[in-house]
Design a protein around this motif. Structure first.
Motif, PDB file in Angstrom:
ATOM      1  N   TYR A 108     -31.365  -1.995 -10.994  1.00  0.00           N
ATOM      2  CA  TYR A 108     -30.659  -1.147 -10.039  1.00  0.00           C
ATOM      3  C   TYR A 108     -29.327  -0.749 -10.630  1.00  0.00           C
ATOM      4  O   TYR A 108     -28.661  -1.629 -10.677  1.00  0.00           O
ATOM      5  N   GLU A 109     -29.113   0.521 -10.556  1.00  0.00           N
ATOM      6  CA  GLU A 109     -27.963   1.121 -11.379  1.00  0.00           C
ATOM      7  C   GLU A 109     -27.041   1.879 -10.593  1.00  0.00           C
ATOM      8  O   GLU A 109     -27.568   2.561  -9.803  1.00  0.00           O
ATOM      9  N   ALA A 160     -27.999  -0.947 -15.520  1.00  0.00           N
ATOM     10  CA  ALA A 160     -28.793  -0.534 -16.326  1.00  0.00           C
ATOM     11  C   ALA A 160     -27.887  -0.144 -17.660  1.00  0.00           C
ATOM     12  O   ALA A 160     -27.934   1.107 -18.308  1.00  0.00           O
ATOM     13  N   THR A 179     -21.206  -0.907 -33.455  1.00  0.00           N
ATOM     14  CA  THR A 179     -21.541  -1.753 -34.434  1.00  0.00           C
ATOM     15  C   THR A 179     -22.569  -2.772 -33.992  1.00  0.00           C
ATOM     16  O   THR A 179     -22.203  -3.720 -33.250  1.00  0.00           O
ATOM     17  N   ALA A 202     -23.806  -9.041 -25.337  1.00  0.00           N
ATOM     18  CA  ALA A 202     -24.552  -8.722 -24.331  1.00  0.00           C
ATOM     19  C   ALA A 202     -26.071  -8.629 -24.661  1.00  0.00           C
ATOM     20  O   ALA A 202     -27.026  -9.074 -23.824  1.00  0.00           O
ATOM     21  N   ALA A 239     -19.808  -6.523  -9.563  1.00  0.00           N
ATOM     22  CA  ALA A 239     -19.336  -6.842  -8.000  1.00  0.00           C
ATOM     23  C   ALA A 239     -19.930  -8.274  -7.888  1.00  0.00           C
ATOM     24  O   ALA A 239     -19.971  -8.887  -6.751  1.00  0.00           O
ATOM     25  N   GLY A 253     -18.791  -7.318 -28.267  1.00  0.00           N
ATOM     26  CA  GLY A 253     -19.047  -7.299 -26.688  1.00  0.00           C
ATOM     27  C   GLY A 253     -20.734  -6.875 -26.330  1.00  0.00           C
ATOM     28  O   GLY A 253     -21.090  -7.620 -25.859  1.00  0.00           O
ATOM     29  N   ALA A 283     -27.096  -4.691 -21.558  1.00  0.00           N
ATOM     30  CA  ALA A 283     -27.768  -5.986 -21.403  1.00  0.00           C
ATOM     31  C   ALA A 283     -28.682  -5.812 -20.411  1.00  0.00           C
ATOM     32  O   ALA A 283     -30.161  -6.568 -20.477  1.00  0.00           O
ATOM     33  N   GLY A 284     -29.054  -5.139 -19.311  1.00  0.00           N
ATOM     34  CA  GLY A 284     -29.697  -5.124 -18.134  1.00  0.00           C
ATOM     35  C   GLY A 284     -31.205  -4.336 -18.788  1.00  0.00           C
ATOM     36  O   GLY A 284     -32.195  -4.972 -18.514  1.00  0.00           O
ATOM     37  N   ALA A 304     -24.886  -2.292  -6.553  1.00  0.00           N
ATOM     38  CA  ALA A 304     -24.892  -3.645  -5.945  1.00  0.00           C
ATOM     39  C   ALA A 304     -23.548  -4.103  -5.455  1.00  0.00           C
ATOM     40  O   ALA A 304     -22.367  -3.950  -6.070  1.00  0.00           O
ATOM     41  N   TYR A 352     -19.982   6.657 -27.523  1.00  0.00           N
ATOM     42  CA  TYR A 352     -19.456   6.209 -28.638  1.00  0.00           C
ATOM     43  C   TYR A 352     -20.331   5.536 -29.398  1.00  0.00           C
ATOM     44  O   TYR A 352     -21.561   5.398 -28.649  1.00  0.00           O
ATOM     45  N   ASP A 355     -24.667   4.147 -11.162  1.00  0.00           N
ATOM     46  CA  ASP A 355     -24.741   5.750 -11.469  1.00  0.00           C
ATOM     47  C   ASP A 355     -25.739   6.533 -10.609  1.00  0.00           C
ATOM     48  O   ASP A 355     -26.858   6.011 -10.623  1.00  0.00           O
ATOM     49  N   ARG A 407     -21.864   9.514 -17.096  1.00  0.00           N
ATOM     50  CA  ARG A 407     -20.804   9.399 -17.484  1.00  0.00           C
ATOM     51  C   ARG A 407     -21.086   9.455 -18.960  1.00  0.00           C
ATOM     52  O   ARG A 407     -21.933   9.004 -19.736  1.00  0.00           O
ATOM     53  N   ALA A 438     -26.019  -7.541 -14.302  1.00  0.00           N
ATOM     54  CA  ALA A 438     -25.577  -7.052 -15.673  1.00  0.00           C
ATOM     55  C   ALA A 438     -24.853  -5.807 -15.407  1.00  0.00           C
ATOM     56  O   ALA A 438     -25.002  -4.618 -15.789  1.00  0.00           O
ATOM     57  N   MET A 495     -15.867   8.204 -34.515  1.00  0.00           N
ATOM     58  CA  MET A 495     -15.333   7.637 -33.154  1.00  0.00           C
ATOM     59  C   MET A 495     -13.918   7.012 -33.686  1.00  0.00           C
ATOM     60  O   MET A 495     -13.800   6.396 -34.577  1.00  0.00           O
TER      61      MET A 495
HETATM   62  C1  LIG Z   1     -15.351   2.638 -27.294  1.00  0.00           C
HETATM   63  C2  LIG Z   1     -16.146   1.202 -27.347  1.00  0.00           C
HETATM   64  C3  LIG Z   1     -16.486   0.953 -28.379  1.00  0.00           C
HETATM   65  C4  LIG Z   1     -17.383  -0.431 -28.302  1.00  0.00           C
HETATM   66  N1  LIG Z   1     -17.807  -0.848 -29.620  1.00  0.00           N
HETATM   67  C5  LIG Z   1     -18.552  -1.969 -29.730  1.00  0.00           C
HETATM   68  C6  LIG Z   1     -19.175  -2.387 -30.921  1.00  0.00           C
HETATM   69  O1  LIG Z   1     -18.967  -1.612 -31.956  1.00  0.00           O
HETATM   70  N2  LIG Z   1     -19.882  -3.504 -30.885  1.00  0.00           N
HETATM   71  C7  LIG Z   1     -20.091  -4.033 -29.794  1.00  0.00           C
HETATM   72  O2  LIG Z   1     -20.951  -5.212 -29.808  1.00  0.00           O
HETATM   73  N3  LIG Z   1     -19.439  -3.748 -28.684  1.00  0.00           N
HETATM   74  C8  LIG Z   1     -18.687  -2.447 -28.560  1.00  0.00           C
HETATM   75  N4  LIG Z   1     -18.005  -2.391 -27.477  1.00  0.00           N
HETATM   76  C9  LIG Z   1     -18.488  -3.155 -26.126  1.00  0.00           C
HETATM   77  C10 LIG Z   1     -19.803  -2.760 -25.702  1.00  0.00           C
HETATM   78  O3  LIG Z   1     -20.053  -1.513 -25.248  1.00  0.00           O
HETATM   79  C11 LIG Z   1     -19.990  -3.569 -24.304  1.00  0.00           C
HETATM   80  O4  LIG Z   1     -19.662  -4.866 -24.710  1.00  0.00           O
HETATM   81  C12 LIG Z   1     -21.620  -3.270 -23.654  1.00  0.00           C
HETATM   82  O5  LIG Z   1     -21.600  -2.291 -23.446  1.00  0.00           O
HETATM   83  C13 LIG Z   1     -21.650  -4.504 -22.408  1.00  0.00           C
HETATM   84  O6  LIG Z   1     -23.090  -4.195 -22.121  1.00  0.00           O
HETATM   85  P1  LIG Z   1     -23.431  -4.592 -20.623  1.00  0.00           P
HETATM   86  O7  LIG Z   1     -24.581  -4.161 -20.536  1.00  0.00           O
HETATM   87  O8  LIG Z   1     -22.804  -6.073 -20.275  1.00  0.00           O
HETATM   88  O9  LIG Z   1     -22.315  -3.901 -19.530  1.00  0.00           O
HETATM   89  P2  LIG Z   1     -22.352  -2.250 -19.782  1.00  0.00           P
HETATM   90  O10 LIG Z   1     -22.737  -1.538 -20.992  1.00  0.00           O
HETATM   91  O11 LIG Z   1     -20.870  -1.900 -19.344  1.00  0.00           O
HETATM   92  O12 LIG Z   1     -23.277  -1.889 -18.505  1.00  0.00           O
HETATM   93  C14 LIG Z   1     -23.155  -2.055 -17.109  1.00  0.00           C
HETATM   94  C15 LIG Z   1     -23.924  -1.234 -16.401  1.00  0.00           C
HETATM   95  O13 LIG Z   1     -23.846  -1.501 -14.845  1.00  0.00           O
HETATM   96  C16 LIG Z   1     -23.471  -0.421 -14.106  1.00  0.00           C
HETATM   97  N5  LIG Z   1     -22.932  -0.965 -12.917  1.00  0.00           N
HETATM   98  C17 LIG Z   1     -21.473  -1.148 -12.665  1.00  0.00           C
HETATM   99  N6  LIG Z   1     -21.496  -1.511 -11.400  1.00  0.00           N
HETATM  100  C18 LIG Z   1     -22.574  -1.776 -10.668  1.00  0.00           C
HETATM  101  C19 LIG Z   1     -22.795  -2.152  -9.482  1.00  0.00           C
HETATM  102  N7  LIG Z   1     -22.323  -2.855  -8.825  1.00  0.00           N
HETATM  103  N8  LIG Z   1     -24.262  -2.205  -9.348  1.00  0.00           N
HETATM  104  C20 LIG Z   1     -25.216  -1.566 -10.229  1.00  0.00           C
HETATM  105  N9  LIG Z   1     -24.757  -1.183 -11.473  1.00  0.00           N
HETATM  106  C21 LIG Z   1     -23.487  -1.455 -11.687  1.00  0.00           C
HETATM  107  C22 LIG Z   1     -22.869   0.660 -14.899  1.00  0.00           C
HETATM  108  O14 LIG Z   1     -22.784   1.972 -14.630  1.00  0.00           O
HETATM  109  C23 LIG Z   1     -23.384   0.260 -16.277  1.00  0.00           C
HETATM  110  O15 LIG Z   1     -24.662   1.211 -16.447  1.00  0.00           O
HETATM  111  C24 LIG Z   1     -17.467  -0.951 -27.348  1.00  0.00           C
HETATM  112  C25 LIG Z   1     -16.950  -0.654 -25.993  1.00  0.00           C
HETATM  113  C26 LIG Z   1     -16.286   0.576 -25.959  1.00  0.00           C
HETATM  114  C27 LIG Z   1     -15.598   1.155 -24.885  1.00  0.00           C
END
Ligand SMILES: Cc1cc2nc3c(=O)[nH]c(=O)nc-3n(C[C@H](O)[C@H](O)[C@H](O)COP(=O)(O)OP(=O)(O)OC[C@H]3O[C@@H](n4cnc5c(N)ncnc54)[C@H](O)[C@@H]3O)c2cc1C
Length: 422
Positions: free
Chosen positions: A37-38, A16, A53, A341, A168, A337, A19-20, A133, A50, A40, A46, A162, A253
């Motif tokens: 399914y998250e 969650a 952009t 996503a 995993a 990133g 992206a998810g 997961a 932060y 956390d 957590r 996601a 930040m």
């Molecule tokens: C300090 C910082 C600043 C950033 N600034 C930028 C920015 O300015 N612009 C930008 O585009 N990107 C930025 N990023 C990157 C951006 O935050 C990530 O690319 C983005 O959060 C990715 O989204 P996601 O949904 O793929 O993954 P995440 O946001 O990491 O979400 C993954 C989720 O899955 C959960 N999870 C993990 N493992 C499992 C499992 N096995 N089963 C179920 N759930 C699980 C996690 O708890 C989490 O909730 C930054 C990152 C950081 C650390």
């Protein structure tokens, strides 16, 4: 497995994050049955407070996925559009500056926790916490089975990983795509913008992000302001009155780039020791940098290692796919990133909704996403990795140009030691 259309389709999303949740929003709006399914145990266990952009791609994805009112809320609490990004030396003297257009659909600063609160709205019954997961496999008939660490499982027609950088499920859904460790990392913190009623930043940096290159290879310090355009309390009261508003104090930040070997294992999860390490590694930097580190919020300092995603060799499960950091991790240079996503979520969501509306197969929708996504996502990965190498690598001439030659052509940007304005 037979090919089938999306009528009666169910979707299980692992993770969650941005992206998810964005994908879930898109699917729910189209009447597709989706559950997230998250791992956390709750939405905000957590501190991930932060700022990110959000660029035109990210905003476009949010607009396509969220109900109008929630998109309006996201814009209301995002920072003002426009602003600039300065590349400076360690004494914060400008090398060069990029300026962004102040268009509504251009680029916005958003607090990640606030954005996540918005993305969670309307999904209360559909997000299940404490469900980490661990694997995915084909089930009976057209079903996939998503397995969890506690031994439980769910069946769904489609599984979407996601689950972020440490996914995993990636190995099973996208073999060959495990990210490569870059050896670099960032210590990130956040510092209240107002201290004793005054801004901690000088006026010249009011609407600027800054990347200050260190004198030695592998070192850089980044900071930018998160200024809520409208306080979350007011914006939520206007547009989502039934929901509690997240805290909305403006902050700075910051992030210090370091080599992973410089962060001993025992320090990596200890916010206080991480701040001490950041201060030590930033010795020689402008006093403003030290002030930001020293007055950071206590429990928000984290260490994040930088990994570089790899293109998958194959997609062996036609009814499972991967979005976000789980498939294309990238170093945080260029801020793509999260935007990539969100773009994945909107692209996959759009393909699935289209298939749903026109009676086409889910396999073809997923295959179309998997054909389109790598071209923009791995371009962003390559760009971020190249930028990281350029800005932190050992190229002497480039460093000399950025930290000495270009700054010598500019007037002092942030005078020392007058770093606090009245
Ligand atoms: C300090 C910082 C600043 C950033 N600034 C930028 C920015 O300015 N612009 C930008 O585009 N990107 C930025 N990023 C990157 C951006 O935050 C990530 O690319 C983005 O959060 C990715 O989204 P996601 O949904 O793929 O993954 P995440 O946001 O990491 O979400 C993954 C989720 O899955 C959960 N999870 C993990 N493992 C499992 C499992 N096995 N089963 C179920 N759930 C699980 C996690 O708890 C989490 O909730 C930054 C990152 C950081 C650390």
């Amino acid at each position: 497995m037979t090919s089938s259309n999306t009528q009666g389709v169910t979707v299980a999303i692992a993770g969650a994050g941005l992206a998810g949740l964005c994908l879930a929003q898109r699917l729910v709006r189209a009447g597709i049955d989706v559950h997230v399914y998250e791992g956390d145990s709750g939405p905000f266990v957590r501190r991930q407070g932060y700022r990110i952009t959000v660029d035109a791609d990210g905003l476009g994805a949010l607009r396509a996925s969220l109900p109008d009112q929630l998109y309006e809320l996201a814009l209301a609490v995002g920072g003002e559009p426009g602003g600039s990004f300065r590349f400076t030396n360690s004494r914060l003297r400008d090398a060069f500056t990029l300026t962004f257009k102040a268009a509504e659909d251009g680029e916005r600063q958003m607090d990640r926790q606030t954005l996540r609160s918005i993305l969670l709205m309307g999904l209360d019954e559909r997000v299940h916490y404490g469900r980490a997961a661990v694997g995915v496999e084909r089930g009976d008939a057209d079903q996939m089975v998503l397995r969890f660490a506690d031994g439980s499982s769910v069946s769904a027609s489609i599984v979407v990983a996601a689950d972020g950088i440490g996914s995993a499920l990636r190995r099973q859904i996208a073999p060959g795509a495990n990210p490569v460790d870059s050896g670099m990392a960032g210590i990130y913190g956040r510092t209240p913008l107002l201290q004793a009623g005054r801004s901690v930043l000088p006026e010249v940096l009011d609407n600027s992000g800054v990347l200050a290159l260190g004198d030695e290879p592998g070192r850089a310090f980044f900071f930018t302001t998160m200024r809520f355009r409208q306080a979350p309390q007011q914006a939520f009261a206007r547009l989502a009155p039934s929901r509690p508003a997240p805290a909305g104090d403006d902050y700075v930040m910051w992030g210090l780039v370091l080599r992973q070997q410089e962060a001993p294992l025992g320090v990596r999860t200890d916010p206080q020791r991480l701040r001490e390490l950041a201060a030590r590694l930033a010795s020689g930097y402008h006093p403003l940098v030290h002030r930001l580190i020293e007055s950071a919020d206590d429990d928000t300092t984290i260490l994040s290692t930088f990994a570089i995603g790899q293109r998958p060799d194959a997609w062996p499960l036609p009814r499972a796919t991967v979005v976000g950091d789980a498939i294309h991790a990238m170093p945080p240079f260029g801020a793509h990133g999260g935007n990539t996503a969100l773009r994945d979520a909107a692209l996959l969501g759009g393909k699935l909704v289209d298939a749903h509306l026109h009676g086409r197969s889910v396999e073809s929708a997923i295959a179309a996403y998997q054909t389109e996504m790598p071209s923009y996502a791995f371009k962003a990965v390559d760009t971020a990795a190249a930028m990281m190498r350029r800005l932190t690598g050992s190229g002497r001439v480039q460093r000399m140009v950025m930290t000495r030659l270009l700054p010598s052509l500019h007037r002092v940007t942030v005078p020392e030691p007058s770093i606090i304005r009245a």
